[in-house]
Design a protein around this motif. Structure first.
Motif, PDB file in Angstrom:
ATOM      1  N   GLU A 163      32.897  28.010  22.541  1.00  0.00           N
ATOM      2  CA  GLU A 163      33.866  27.014  22.746  1.00  0.00           C
ATOM      3  C   GLU A 163      33.027  25.622  22.493  1.00  0.00           C
ATOM      4  O   GLU A 163      32.214  25.284  23.373  1.00  0.00           O
ATOM      5  N   GLY A 164      33.682  24.761  21.542  1.00  0.00           N
ATOM      6  CA  GLY A 164      32.984  23.497  21.159  1.00  0.00           C
ATOM      7  C   GLY A 164      32.924  22.583  22.296  1.00  0.00           C
ATOM      8  O   GLY A 164      33.851  22.361  23.022  1.00  0.00           O
ATOM      9  N   VAL A 165      31.737  21.726  22.475  1.00  0.00           N
ATOM     10  CA  VAL A 165      31.702  20.824  23.545  1.00  0.00           C
ATOM     11  C   VAL A 165      31.365  19.255  22.927  1.00  0.00           C
ATOM     12  O   VAL A 165      31.041  19.460  21.633  1.00  0.00           O
ATOM     13  N   ALA A 166      31.689  18.467  23.465  1.00  0.00           N
ATOM     14  CA  ALA A 166      31.630  17.054  23.071  1.00  0.00           C
ATOM     15  C   ALA A 166      30.297  16.758  22.248  1.00  0.00           C
ATOM     16  O   ALA A 166      30.054  16.323  21.357  1.00  0.00           O
ATOM     17  N   SER A 167      29.429  17.361  23.237  1.00  0.00           N
ATOM     18  CA  SER A 167      27.795  16.804  22.844  1.00  0.00           C
ATOM     19  C   SER A 167      26.806  17.799  23.646  1.00  0.00           C
ATOM     20  O   SER A 167      27.272  18.478  24.580  1.00  0.00           O
ATOM     21  N   LEU A 168      25.697  17.810  23.016  1.00  0.00           N
ATOM     22  CA  LEU A 168      24.674  18.370  23.758  1.00  0.00           C
ATOM     23  C   LEU A 168      23.619  17.492  24.243  1.00  0.00           C
ATOM     24  O   LEU A 168      23.202  16.514  23.693  1.00  0.00           O
ATOM     25  N   SER A 169      22.947  17.670  25.523  1.00  0.00           N
ATOM     26  CA  SER A 169      21.998  17.019  25.991  1.00  0.00           C
ATOM     27  C   SER A 169      20.637  17.363  25.568  1.00  0.00           C
ATOM     28  O   SER A 169      20.622  18.314  24.626  1.00  0.00           O
ATOM     29  N   GLY A 170      19.579  16.646  25.980  1.00  0.00           N
ATOM     30  CA  GLY A 170      18.225  17.090  25.654  1.00  0.00           C
ATOM     31  C   GLY A 170      17.947  17.951  26.582  1.00  0.00           C
ATOM     32  O   GLY A 170      18.549  18.611  27.422  1.00  0.00           O
ATOM     33  N   MET A 216      25.227  26.948  15.385  1.00  0.00           N
ATOM     34  CA  MET A 216      24.946  25.570  15.960  1.00  0.00           C
ATOM     35  C   MET A 216      26.164  24.623  15.608  1.00  0.00           C
ATOM     36  O   MET A 216      26.497  23.878  16.263  1.00  0.00           O
ATOM     37  N   ALA A 217      26.738  24.792  14.508  1.00  0.00           N
ATOM     38  CA  ALA A 217      27.858  24.003  13.931  1.00  0.00           C
ATOM     39  C   ALA A 217      28.994  23.937  14.768  1.00  0.00           C
ATOM     40  O   ALA A 217      29.510  23.106  15.335  1.00  0.00           O
ATOM     41  N   ALA A 218      29.223  25.280  15.484  1.00  0.00           N
ATOM     42  CA  ALA A 218      30.416  25.597  16.293  1.00  0.00           C
ATOM     43  C   ALA A 218      29.921  24.900  17.611  1.00  0.00           C
ATOM     44  O   ALA A 218      31.053  24.661  18.308  1.00  0.00           O
ATOM     45  N   ALA A 219      28.975  24.691  18.045  1.00  0.00           N
ATOM     46  CA  ALA A 219      28.387  24.371  19.533  1.00  0.00           C
ATOM     47  C   ALA A 219      29.168  22.976  19.750  1.00  0.00           C
ATOM     48  O   ALA A 219      29.695  22.750  20.890  1.00  0.00           O
ATOM     49  N   ILE A 220      29.233  22.106  18.498  1.00  0.00           N
ATOM     50  CA  ILE A 220      29.797  20.818  19.160  1.00  0.00           C
ATOM     51  C   ILE A 220      31.079  20.567  18.164  1.00  0.00           C
ATOM     52  O   ILE A 220      31.583  19.471  17.773  1.00  0.00           O
ATOM     53  N   ALA A 221      31.629  21.548  17.717  1.00  0.00           N
ATOM     54  CA  ALA A 221      33.127  21.517  16.727  1.00  0.00           C
ATOM     55  C   ALA A 221      34.320  21.522  17.699  1.00  0.00           C
ATOM     56  O   ALA A 221      33.935  21.612  18.968  1.00  0.00           O
ATOM     57  N   ASP A 222      35.271  21.098  17.231  1.00  0.00           N
ATOM     58  CA  ASP A 222      36.393  20.939  18.105  1.00  0.00           C
ATOM     59  C   ASP A 222      37.097  22.348  18.210  1.00  0.00           C
ATOM     60  O   ASP A 222      37.765  23.088  17.380  1.00  0.00           O
ATOM     61  N   GLY A 223      37.003  22.864  19.476  1.00  0.00           N
ATOM     62  CA  GLY A 223      37.870  24.143  19.652  1.00  0.00           C
ATOM     63  C   GLY A 223      36.961  25.326  19.627  1.00  0.00           C
ATOM     64  O   GLY A 223      35.723  25.289  19.628  1.00  0.00           O
ATOM     65  N   GLN A 224      37.445  26.703  19.459  1.00  0.00           N
ATOM     66  CA  GLN A 224      36.826  27.859  19.763  1.00  0.00           C
ATOM     67  C   GLN A 224      36.585  28.389  18.366  1.00  0.00           C
ATOM     68  O   GLN A 224      37.303  28.434  17.320  1.00  0.00           O
ATOM     69  N   THR A 225      35.415  28.919  18.151  1.00  0.00           N
ATOM     70  CA  THR A 225      34.867  29.792  16.980  1.00  0.00           C
ATOM     71  C   THR A 225      34.666  31.020  17.188  1.00  0.00           C
ATOM     72  O   THR A 225      33.813  31.265  18.472  1.00  0.00           O
ATOM     73  N   VAL A 226      34.933  32.098  16.820  1.00  0.00           N
ATOM     74  CA  VAL A 226      34.704  33.390  16.948  1.00  0.00           C
ATOM     75  C   VAL A 226      33.953  34.003  15.734  1.00  0.00           C
ATOM     76  O   VAL A 226      34.418  33.812  14.593  1.00  0.00           O
ATOM     77  N   LEU A 227      32.794  34.385  15.950  1.00  0.00           N
ATOM     78  CA  LEU A 227      31.701  34.986  14.571  1.00  0.00           C
ATOM     79  C   LEU A 227      31.749  36.538  15.021  1.00  0.00           C
ATOM     80  O   LEU A 227      31.333  37.015  15.886  1.00  0.00           O
ATOM     81  N   GLU A 228      32.467  37.383  13.918  1.00  0.00           N
ATOM     82  CA  GLU A 228      32.454  38.784  13.940  1.00  0.00           C
ATOM     83  C   GLU A 228      31.603  39.221  13.058  1.00  0.00           C
ATOM     84  O   GLU A 228      31.398  38.595  11.902  1.00  0.00           O
ATOM     85  N   ASN A 229      30.885  40.500  13.257  1.00  0.00           N
ATOM     86  CA  ASN A 229      30.058  41.131  12.625  1.00  0.00           C
ATOM     87  C   ASN A 229      28.826  40.333  12.508  1.00  0.00           C
ATOM     88  O   ASN A 229      28.097  39.808  11.536  1.00  0.00           O
ATOM     89  N   ALA A 230      28.583  39.594  13.800  1.00  0.00           N
ATOM     90  CA  ALA A 230      27.332  38.594  13.748  1.00  0.00           C
ATOM     91  C   ALA A 230      26.073  39.348  14.191  1.00  0.00           C
ATOM     92  O   ALA A 230      26.043  40.557  14.321  1.00  0.00           O
ATOM     93  N   ALA A 231      25.107  38.571  13.631  1.00  0.00           N
ATOM     94  CA  ALA A 231      23.729  39.315  13.847  1.00  0.00           C
ATOM     95  C   ALA A 231      23.438  39.266  15.497  1.00  0.00           C
ATOM     96  O   ALA A 231      23.829  38.397  16.294  1.00  0.00           O
TER      97      ALA A 231
END
Ligand code: EPZ
Length: 432
Positions: free
Chosen positions: A218-225, A173-188
């Protein structure tokens, strides 16, 4: 304090409709914090934990309403208080799921550190380490997590030391609107994580790999409803199917997804039960007597730790000996002593419990210690000869919607009664 009274010994038969999943609904509610317009929810279960999460999000200033079709609406545009106070967090550890969204949206958050619970210490160190990797400065003091991200959150490559479901969800959830790419390894890879990723995508997030142990955001600027639908509760479904198995009955759970329960159903088949499935239903019919089988809890797609207590209950009456290894939590055998009060023959050795099947269980006064342990005591009570009284049933209300009603429809004799805890005998000081 309320308790549940069960007259056991009746085979359960019939059909039970499964509710939305508690462990999917909780992170999905936190998604609204990230959305720049209202979010409408479908199939939110009516559970204590869900009410707590709604209260928490309303406390932050969001508008939380239920319409005349009992659909939940959250409009977090008015939210302006990125906090999660101890009074709420202490009643529900999953409140920590608001930390990632609050920090991503507001750049700062103050969330009470969730304490442990009956099944273990349940730290959130991996959540915090991941947020620090994304640029957060975190201090833990006086029982609070104080997080700031003055420059906002940025993408990071995070490898979890061990699989964490809410840790994966918080950081996704944090990465969804962060700046840039986040990779989660050994993720659930739990179905609830996939439900969350799909909901975020429906609101505009760019997420791939959910359902595997490597998730790329890949973070995006914002999320809609938008609209979010909660998946069926696989743990609830398996609990009712277990009730058929332990009572010698035949139950069909409808509105659920067999693909989410493959490991559980494989062990049920191995124990000699009949298992039939359709696109959205599962039927289990008990054999004359179940054969003992071994299980070891694992992250998804392995055998779920949230079904360990329930499976132990059905193994109590099986033929042979079953070894049950709990690999996820350090103290998830609290139900063993209570089952033993009902005549179960279980030997504990660290993270392993060996269940020697007995011919019958007998009703007794027992005490619920945590959510899934409570479910195992209900199952044992449904099979036992005579009356079982389960105290501290508030644990059950956290995760099972309309439990008595659903079990009564399957033929159980079960009711709730409010009253005192079973009286403790008055014991004078010991004379030695
Ligand atoms: C989720 O808890 C579920 N709760 C639990 O369901 C479930 O048992 C658990 O996942 C495992 O499947 C919700 O989704 C709300 P974890 P979570 O982080 O995320 C350790 C139920 O009955 N750990 O996957 O809190 C942790 O102590 C509940 O419905 C750390 O050490 O569990 C545990 O030993 C109970 N540091 C293991 O990892 C961390 O930062 C797995 O925990 C995080 C976790």
């Amino acid at each position: 304090m309320e308790s549940i009274i069960i007259q056991g010994g009746k085979p359960l038969t019939g059909t039970v409709e499964i509710s939305g999943a508690k462990n999917a609904a909780l992170p999905l509610l936190a998604v609204a914090i990230l959305a720049d317009a209202p979010v409408v929810y479908h199939r939110i279960p009516h559970l204590k934990d869900v009410t707590t999460m709604m209260t928490l999000i309303a406390h932050q200033g969001a508008e939380v309403t239920i319409d005349d079709q009992s659909r939940l609406h959250i409009d977090a545009r008015t939210a302006n208080l990125p906090v999660a106070p101890y009074e709420l967090v202490k009643t529900m550890r999953a409140s920590s799921l608001v930390l990632g969204p609050l920090l991503a949206r507001f750049g700062h958050a103050n969330v009470s550190l969730p304490g442990g619970c009956a099944i273990g210490a349940r730290p959130i160190d991996m959540h915090l380490k991941g947020l620090e990797a994304m640029g957060a400065e975190i201090k833990v003091e006086h029982g609070n997590v104080k997080a700031v991200a003055p420059k906002g959150l940025h993408g990071a490559h995070i490898v979890f030391d061990q699989v964490t479901v809410t840790g994966t969800e918080n950081l996704m959830m944090a990465a969804a609107i962060a700046d840039g790419q986040t990779v989660l390894e050994n993720a659930a890879a739990e179905p609830e994580v996939v439900n969350l990723a799909q909901a975020l995508r429906d609101l505009g997030a760019n997420i791939e790999g959910d359902g595997t142990h490597k998730i790329v955001i890949e973070g995006v600027a914002s999320l809609s409803g938008g609209e979010i639908t909660v998946i069926p509760d696989r743990i609830e479904a398996a609990t009712y199917l277990s009730a058929a198995l332990i009572t010698g009955g035949d139950v069909r759970a409808t509105g659920c997804n067999p693909a989410d329960l493959e490991a559980f159903l494989a062990r049920v088949r191995a124990s000699g039960a009949l298992v039939e499935t359709g696109s959205d239903w599962i039927r289990c019919a008990a054999p004359k007597r179940l054969q003992a089988v071994d299980i070891s809890t694992m992250p998804h797609p392995g055998f779920p730790t949230d079904l360990q207590a329930q499976f132990m209950a059905i193994m109590c009456l099986s033929e042979g000996s079953s070894s049950i290894r709990e690999t996820i939590f350090e103290n998830r055998f609290m139900h063993v002593q209570e089952l033993a009060r009902m005549g179960a023959n279980i030997h504990l050795d660290g993270h392993m419990a060996v269940v020697h099947g007995v011919e019958k269980l007998s009703g007794a006064q027992v005490m619920a210690t945590d959510l899934r342990a409570s479910a195992s005591l209900v199952l044992a009570g449904l099979a036992a000869e005579g009356e079982t009284q389960i105290s501290r049933v508030y644990h059950i209300d956290r995760g099972y919607e309309r439990l008595e009603e659903k079990f009564c429809k399957l033929g159980a004799s079960i009711e709730r009664c409010s009253g005192r805890e079973p009286m403790m005998p008055q014991v004078d000081s010991f004379h030695v």
